[in-house]
Design a protein around this motif. Sequence first.
Motif, PDB file in Angstrom:
ATOM      1  N   GLN A  21       0.841  -1.184   0.000  1.00 58.99           N
ATOM      2  CA  GLN A  21       0.000   0.000   0.000  1.00 58.99           C
ATOM      3  C   GLN A  21       0.881   1.241   0.000  1.00 58.99           C
ATOM      4  OE1 GLN A  21      -2.797  -0.106   3.192  1.00 58.99           O
ATOM      5  NE2 GLN A  21      -3.779  -1.960   2.460  1.00 58.99           N
ATOM      6  N   VAL A  22       0.719   2.072  -1.025  1.00 62.13           N
ATOM      7  CA  VAL A  22       1.475   3.321  -1.138  1.00 62.13           C
ATOM      8  C   VAL A  22       0.490   4.439  -1.466  1.00 62.13           C
ATOM      9  CG1 VAL A  22       3.607   2.201  -1.886  1.00 62.13           C
ATOM     10  CG2 VAL A  22       1.948   2.916  -3.582  1.00 62.13           C
ATOM     11  N   ASP A  23       0.941   5.669  -1.358  1.00 65.44           N
ATOM     12  CA  ASP A  23       0.101   6.803  -1.718  1.00 65.44           C
ATOM     13  C   ASP A  23      -0.215   6.756  -3.207  1.00 65.44           C
ATOM     14  OD1 ASP A  23       0.140   7.721   0.850  1.00 65.44           O
ATOM     15  OD2 ASP A  23       1.815   9.110   0.520  1.00 65.44           O
ATOM     16  N   LEU A  24      -1.434   7.149  -3.555  1.00 65.20           N
ATOM     17  CA  LEU A  24      -1.835   7.169  -4.950  1.00 65.20           C
ATOM     18  C   LEU A  24      -1.273   8.399  -5.634  1.00 65.20           C
ATOM     19  CD1 LEU A  24      -5.561   6.135  -4.569  1.00 65.20           C
ATOM     20  CD2 LEU A  24      -3.668   4.704  -5.276  1.00 65.20           C
ATOM     21  N   ARG A  25      -0.735   8.202  -6.815  1.00 63.64           N
ATOM     22  CA  ARG A  25      -0.184   9.288  -7.621  1.00 63.64           C
ATOM     23  C   ARG A  25      -0.558   9.038  -9.072  1.00 63.64           C
ATOM     24  NH1 ARG A  25       4.306   7.228  -5.768  1.00 63.64           N
ATOM     25  NH2 ARG A  25       4.701   7.651  -3.606  1.00 63.64           N
ATOM     26  N   THR A  44      -8.172  16.679  -4.160  1.00 63.94           N
ATOM     27  CA  THR A  44      -6.995  15.863  -3.876  1.00 63.94           C
ATOM     28  C   THR A  44      -7.335  14.391  -4.112  1.00 63.94           C
ATOM     29  OG1 THR A  44      -7.598  15.574  -1.569  1.00 63.94           O
ATOM     30  CG2 THR A  44      -6.236  17.494  -2.105  1.00 63.94           C
ATOM     31  N   VAL A  45      -6.319  13.545  -4.038  1.00 65.05           N
ATOM     32  CA  VAL A  45      -6.520  12.111  -4.224  1.00 65.05           C
ATOM     33  C   VAL A  45      -7.478  11.564  -3.165  1.00 65.05           C
ATOM     34  CG1 VAL A  45      -5.377   9.862  -4.212  1.00 65.05           C
ATOM     35  CG2 VAL A  45      -4.290  11.789  -5.333  1.00 65.05           C
ATOM     36  N   ALA A  46      -7.294  11.978  -1.915  1.00 63.30           N
ATOM     37  CA  ALA A  46      -8.155  11.502  -0.835  1.00 63.30           C
ATOM     38  C   ALA A  46      -9.606  11.916  -1.068  1.00 63.30           C
ATOM     39  CB  ALA A  46      -7.664  12.036   0.504  1.00 63.30           C
TER      40      ALA A  46
END
Length: 81
Positions: A21-25, A44-46
């Motif tokens: 699990q990593v931050d979405l980009r 934002t992504v969130a």
Amino acid sequence: MRARLTLTTVAVLTLAACGNQVDLRPKAGQSMPVAPAGAAKTPTVAELIEPETQARPRRSDDPLTKSEERQDDPFDLPPPG
């Protein structure tokens, strides 16, 4: 044989579920989507992955508000024969 196949299937699905699990980009060379019409800023992504109210509605009413005796149902008949 069937138990072994079931165990193997469960093991494979378990391993597939525990991904990194990593931050979405955005992908390389792409940018975030533009701001929707009328929005002050680009979300934002969130904010983009948070489900909307329509996707997860809250229950606003309870069909049974208090305990009460059931009325006689004239259509609740025993099966024929």
